[in-house]
Design an enzyme around this catalytic site. Structure first.
Site, short mmCIF file in Angstrom:
data_model
loop_
_atom_site.label_atom_id
_atom_site.label_comp_id
_atom_site.label_asym_id
_atom_site.label_seq_id
_atom_site.Cartn_x
_atom_site.Cartn_y
_atom_site.Cartn_z
N LYS A 37 -97.52 -39.59 -39.59
CA LYS A 37 -98.29 -38.36 -39.84
C LYS A 37 -99.45 -38.63 -40.81
CE LYS A 37 -94.68 -36.07 -41.31
NZ LYS A 37 -93.67 -37.12 -41.06
N THR A 38 -99.12 -39.25 -41.91
CA THR A 38 -100.16 -39.52 -42.90
C THR A 38 -101.20 -40.47 -42.32
OG1 THR A 38 -98.55 -39.16 -44.66
CG2 THR A 38 -100.55 -40.34 -45.25
N ASP A 223 -101.53 -32.57 -45.91
CA ASP A 223 -100.34 -33.40 -45.67
C ASP A 223 -99.15 -32.73 -46.37
OD1 ASP A 223 -98.76 -35.44 -44.78
OD2 ASP A 223 -99.69 -37.03 -45.97
N GLU A 224 -97.95 -33.03 -45.91
CA GLU A 224 -96.72 -32.46 -46.51
C GLU A 224 -96.78 -30.93 -46.53
OE1 GLU A 224 -94.27 -34.49 -47.32
OE2 GLU A 224 -95.16 -36.44 -47.79
N GLN A 254 -88.16 -32.29 -44.29
CA GLN A 254 -88.41 -32.89 -45.60
C GLN A 254 -88.86 -31.87 -46.63
OE1 GLN A 254 -90.16 -36.98 -45.61
NE2 GLN A 254 -90.55 -36.55 -43.45
N ARG A 591 -87.04 -43.51 -46.61
CA ARG A 591 -88.05 -44.31 -47.32
C ARG A 591 -87.87 -45.79 -46.99
NH1 ARG A 591 -91.26 -41.14 -47.10
NH2 ARG A 591 -89.68 -40.03 -45.93
P1 ATP Z 1 -93.38 -39.35 -44.08
O1 ATP Z 1 -92.77 -38.25 -43.27
O2 ATP Z 1 -92.34 -40.11 -44.80
O3 ATP Z 1 -94.51 -38.90 -44.92
P2 ATP Z 1 -95.28 -40.28 -42.12
O4 ATP Z 1 -94.96 -39.57 -40.85
O5 ATP Z 1 -96.41 -39.77 -42.89
O6 ATP Z 1 -93.97 -40.40 -43.00
P3 ATP Z 1 -96.65 -42.79 -42.28
O7 ATP Z 1 -96.39 -43.05 -43.70
O8 ATP Z 1 -97.98 -42.34 -41.87
O9 ATP Z 1 -95.53 -41.80 -41.73
O10 ATP Z 1 -96.28 -44.05 -41.43
C1 ATP Z 1 -95.08 -44.78 -41.65
C2 ATP Z 1 -95.31 -46.26 -41.45
O11 ATP Z 1 -95.52 -46.55 -40.06
C3 ATP Z 1 -96.54 -46.76 -42.16
O12 ATP Z 1 -96.29 -48.05 -42.66
C4 ATP Z 1 -97.58 -46.79 -41.07
O13 ATP Z 1 -98.61 -47.73 -41.33
C5 ATP Z 1 -96.76 -47.21 -39.86
N1 ATP Z 1 -97.35 -46.73 -38.58
C6 ATP Z 1 -97.55 -45.46 -38.21
N2 ATP Z 1 -98.09 -45.38 -36.99
C7 ATP Z 1 -98.23 -46.65 -36.55
C8 ATP Z 1 -98.74 -47.25 -35.34
N3 ATP Z 1 -99.20 -46.53 -34.33
N4 ATP Z 1 -98.74 -48.59 -35.26
C9 ATP Z 1 -98.26 -49.35 -36.28
N5 ATP Z 1 -97.78 -48.85 -37.43
C10 ATP Z 1 -97.75 -47.52 -37.58
MG MG Z 2 -96.51 -39.01 -44.88
#
Ligand code: ATP
Ligand code: MG
Length: 702
Positions: A37-38, A223-224, A254, A591
Site C-alpha cells: 500500500k505504502t 496512508d494508514e 490494523q 512486521r
Molecule cells: P503495511 O500494511 O504494514 O503498512 P504496506 O501494505 O504498506 O504494509 P509496503 O510497506 O508498501 O506494504 O510493502 C511491503 C514490502 O513489500 C516492502 O518491502 C515493499 O518494497 C515490498 N513490495 C510491495 N510491492 C512490491 C512489488 N510489486 N514488487 C516487489 N516488492 C514489493
Molecule cells: Mg504501509
C-alpha cells in the site's frame, strides 16, 4: 524506449498498477499488511509528476509518523525530479505548517509554541494550584486529549463521566477546563490536540485560506487511513473538497488507535462519504514468508468485526514461527538476547516488540549485558530528557516570552540564586498587576531587594532573544557557554553526566540540520514522543507494538504473548477492546519478513507482585501446526547428556529436560524439544512437532 513512467509501473503487480494509474476523483486502496500500500502511494505520487503533468507543489501525502514522511520524501527524491517541493508530512505537521503561515487569522501570536505532554501536565497543575484544588492532573489531561481528538468541546464530554472525575465535581472540573484554555492562550501556547483543531477552524472559517491551501494540495494521499480520528477526517474532507482527488490507503485490520479516538468507520465508510470512489484491493503480500503470513491470517480471522480480505504470500515456505515459553520475564529477556546473538549481526535487522513500555527495561539490560547494541524507539523519548528539555525551554522562551511553563523551568536552571521565595514573589506580582510572568520579572528586578540574579537572567534572555532569529545550532552553542551548562550537569548528575552531555551533543547535531530555531522547535514538538534522532544503524530496535506500525524487519520478536498483556487486561471487558488487541498482535506479526519469534513468561510481576500467567488466547486460536515450540537451551545447549530416564520415571513430570530420544506408538521416534510440568514437546521425524501429555501419551525413552 524506456520512459520514466513505464519504469514506475514495471515494478508493480497488476492491482498496484491499476491504483497507480488512477487519476482524478476519490480512490480507496484497501489491503492487508505488507501488500504494498505504502509503495503504491509512492509510485502514484511519482507517476502523477512523471506522466500526468501534475506539479510536485500540488501534491500532499500524509503519513502516520514524521519518520515515515522523511523516508517517503527520500524515496521520491530518488525517483522523480522536483520531489523537494512535495508536501509529505503527518496531519499534525501539515496543520502546524498552515498555522505558521495563517495562524494570526485565528488569533495566534507569531511565536506561538506547542506544549508537549509534560508542559501540558505542568500547566494543569498550575491551574489547579491557582484555583486551590487538589486533583490529579493525569485524568484531566486524558479528558482534554480525548475531547480534542474527537473535535468536541471538553464540556460536552462531561456527561459521559461520573459525577466526580479526577476527584472534582462537575462544576469544579468545568472551572479547571476553562481556566486551562485561558492560560494556554495567555502563554501563547497550543497543546498537541489544538494544532489540528485550530487548523480545521481556520480552513472552515476562512475561504481565502482554504483556497490557497487547496492549491497546494490538489492531489491528496493519506496512508494508514484506518487510524484517522474525527478531526483528521474532517480536515481531509475539507481539503479534498468537491473534486476529491483523494487517495486513502489503509487496512481496517490494523486499526490500533481507538484510544486516540481513531475510528475504523472512516475507512469502512469511505465509498459512502466519497460517492463514485474507486476501490483497489491488493492481495499479494511481498513482505513476509508464507509461514509468517499463514500465522497472521489464522489469527486475524478470529475478529468478528471485519471485512474479509485475501492475502497471498509471494515468498513460499520459510522458517517456522517459533514460540518460546519462558519461566519468567528475566528468562524471556535472556532468550531474546541470546537468540539475537546466535543469529549475529546486522542487528538492525531485528525488532523486539512489546505491549507496554515497561517491558523494555529487562530486554535493554539483557541486550546490554551481552554487548548487543540496541535502541528504544519511543518510550521516554530523547526530547523528554531533562537536559534536552531545559535547553529547549530556553529556546521557546526566547521566541515567546509569554511561555510561563518554560520560564519557570529555566529561571533557576542552572542555579543562579533565584529561590522559590523569589519566584513566589514574582508570581504574586504578576497576579496583582495582571502581567505575564516575564514582565513581572522585569518589574521585580527593579523593586525587590537583591535584584542581581534576576538582572543576570534578564540580560541572558535578551542575548538569547536576539540569537533566536539566527541558526538553531548557534543559538544552542551560545546558550551552553553563557550558562556554563555542561558544568552544571557535572555538578547535578555526577553518576551519569556523560550520558547527559552526549544528549546535549545530539541536540546540537539535530539543530544543525534545521534551518531556523522556530522550525527546529516545531519539528521537536511533533516528534517528541515516538521518534529518536541519530543513527539506527547496527542496533536492535525495541518498541511497542503501536510504534511498529508500517515498519518491517527481517527478524521480529513479539514478547509477552500472554493473558493480561496481549490481550492487555485493560481491554478485556468489551469485544471491541479485545478485537483491537488482536489487531495489535496482527500488526506485530506482520512486521516480520523472514523470522518470527513469539514468547511468553509463565510468571510475571504485575504491580509489584509475581503472578502466574497463561499464554494468550490468541495463541490457542491459531492451529498448533502454524507454529512450533522452541527452546534452544533444552534442545542443544546441554553440556553433558543426562542419563536416559528409566521406564518407571518416564511418565512423571520432570522426567525430561530436553534432548532425550523417545519413542511413541503412533508417531515413532523423536527428540524431546521442551518439557514443562506434565507436558512435553517432541519433534518426530517426518511428523513434526507434537505437544503431548506425559500422563496420557505412551512415551518411552529409547
Ligand atoms: P503495511 O500494511 O504494514 O503498512 P504496506 O501494505 O504498506 O504494509 P509496503 O510497506 O508498501 O506494504 O510493502 C511491503 C514490502 O513489500 C516492502 O518491502 C515493499 O518494497 C515490498 N513490495 C510491495 N510491492 C512490491 C512489488 N510489486 N514488487 C516487489 N516488492 C514489493
Ligand atoms: Mg504501509
Amino acid at each position: 524506449s524506456s520512459h520514466p513512467g513505464d519504469e514506475l509501473l514495471r515494478s508493480l503487480n497488476e492491482a498496484q498498477r491499476q491504483a497507480v494509474l488512477h487519476f482524478e476523483g476519490p480512490a480507496l486502496v484497501v489491503a492487508g499488511a505488507g501488500s504494498g500500500k505504502t509503495r503504491t502511494v509512492v509510485h502514484r505520487v511519482a507517476y502523477l509528476i512523471a506522466k500526468r503533468g501534475v506539479f510536485p507543489s500540488e501534491i500532499l501525502a500524509v503519513t502516520f509518523t514524521n519518520k515515515a514522511a522523511e523516508e517517503m520524501k527520500e524515496r521520491l527524491k530518488r525517483m522523480v525530479k522536483g520531489a523537494g517541493e512535495l508536501w509529505v508530512s503527518t496531519f499534525h505537521s501539515a496543520a502546524l505548517r498552515i498555522l505558521r503561515v495563517y495562524g494570526e487569522r485565528v488569533g495566534l501570536k507569531p511565536g506561538f509554541v506547542v506544549y508537549d505532554e509534560d508542559d501540558q501536565t505542568a500547566l494543569i497543575k498550575e491551574v489547579l494550584k491557582e484555583l486551590g484544588l487538589a486533583a490529579r492532573p493525569g485524568p484531566i489531561k486524558a479528558l482534554l486529549d480525548r475531547a480534542k481528538n474527537r473535535g468536541e468541546a471538553p464540556e460536552s464530554l462531561l456527561l459521559e463521566l461520573p459525577d466526580y472525575y479526577a476527584g472534582l465535581s462537575r462544576g469544579r472540573l468545568l472551572d479547571v477546563l476553562k481556566r486551562y484554555e485561558e492560560a494556554l492562550k495567555a502563554q501563547g501556547a497550543l497543546d498537541f490536540g489544538d494544532i489540528l483543531l485550530y487548523a480545521l477552524r481556520l480552513l472552515e472559517e476562512d475561504p481565502e485560506v482554504l483556497k490557497r491551501v487547496r492549491r497546494r494540495a490538489r492531489f491528496i494521499h493519506v496512508d494508514e487511513y484506518q487510524d484517522t480520528n474525527p478531526v483528521q477526517y474532517r480536515f481531509t474532507r475539507l481539503l479534498a473538497g468537491e473534486e476529491a482527488n483523494l487517495m486513502a490507503v489503509g487496512d481496517p485490520d490494523q486499526g490500533i488507535y481507538s484510544f486516540r479516538a481513531a475510528d475504523i468507520k472512516n475507512i469502512l465508510e469511505f465509498t459512502r462519504d466519497f460517492p463514485g470512489a474507486k476501490v483497489y484491493r491488493l492481495e499479494e503480500n511481498y513482505r513476509s514468508t508464507e509461514a509468517i503470513l499463514r500465522f497472521a491470517n489464522a489469527l486475524i480471522v478470529n475478529n468478528a468485526l471485519r471485512l474479509e480480505k485475501t492475502l497471498r504470500p509471494v515468498k513460499p515456505g520459510g522458517e517456522p514461527v517459533r514460540l518460546y515459553r519462558a519461566r519468567d520475564a528475566r528468562d524471556e529477556a535472556r532468550f531474546v538476547a541470546e537468540e539475537i546473538l546466535r543469529l549475529g549481526p546486522p542487528f538492525d535487522w531485528v525488532a523486539v516488540l512489546y505491549r507496554t513500555n515497561a517491558q523494555s527495561r529487562l530486554l535493554e539490560q539483557a541486550l546490554a549485558s551481552r554487548g548487543v547494541p540496541a535502541r528504544v524507539v519511543g518510550g521516554v523519548g530523547f526530547f523528554e530528557r531533562a537536559e534536552v528539555k531545559d535547553l529547549l525551554a530556553y529556546a521557546r522562551l526566547s521566541l515567546n516570552p509569554l511561555d510561563g511553563v518554560s520560564l519557570k523551568r529555566v529561571l533557576n536552571t542552572p542555579p543562579r540564586g533565584i529561590g522559590t521565595a523569589t519566584v513566589e514573589k514574582v508570581e504574586a506580582l504578576a497576579r496583582e498587576k495582571g502581567l505575564p510572568l516575564f514582565e513581572a520579572l522585569r518589574v521585580a528586578a527593579e523593586v525587590l531587594p537583591r535584584p542581581a540574579p534576576l538582572r543576570h537572567f534578564l540580560a541572558l534572555m535578551e542575548e538569547l532573544q536576539e540569537l533566536a532569529f539566527g541558526p538553531a545550532e548557534g543559538f544552542f552553542r551560545h546558550l551552553l557557554e553563557a550558562t556554563d551548562y555542561p558544568a552544571y550537569l557535572r555538578e547535578a548528575y555526577p553518576e551519569d553526566y556523560e550520558d547527559r552531555l552526549e544528549n546535549v551533543e545530539e541536540l546540537l547535531r539535530a539543530a544543525k540540520e534545521a534551518e531556523g530555531l522556530m522550525e527546529f522547535l516545531d519539528k521537536v514538538a511533533l516528534t517528541a514522543r515516538a521518534e529518536e534522532p541519530g543513527e539506527p544503524a547496527g542496533k536492535v530496535a525495541l518498541m511497542t507494538l503501536h510504534n511498529a506500525k508500517g515498519l518491517e524487519f527481517p527478524v521480529v520478536f513479539v514478547v509477552g504473548v500472554e493473558e493480561g498483556l496481549l490481550p492487555h487486561r485493560s481491554s478485556l471487558s468489551t469485544l471491541e477492546g479485545l478485537e483491537e488487541e488482536r489487531r495489535l498482535f496482527y500488526v506485530g506479526v506482520t512486521r516480520a519478513q523472514e523470522r518470527l519469534y513469539l514468547s511468553y513468561a509463565e510468571e510475571r510481576e504485575v504491580y509489584g507482585r509475581t503472578e502466574a500467567t497463561r499464554p494468550s488466547r490468541f495463541l490457542e486460536e491459531v492451529e498448533g501446526g502454524l507454529y512450533e515450540e522452541y527452546d534452544p537451551y533444552r534442545a542443544s545447549a546441554r553440556v553433558s547428556p543426562s542419563p536416559a530416564p528409566s521406564e518407571a520415571r518416564a511418565s512423571k513430570p520432570g522426567a525430561y529436560r530436553g534432548g532425550e530420544k523417545v519413542i511413541h506408538p503412533r508417531f515413532g521416534q523423536g527428540t524431546v524439544v521442551a518439557a514443562m510440568g506434565d507436558e512435553v514437546t517432541v519433534h518426530f521425524e517426518g511428523v513434526g512437532l507434537k505437544r503431548l501429555s506425559l500422563k496420557y501419551a505412551d512415551l518411552r525413552p529409547v
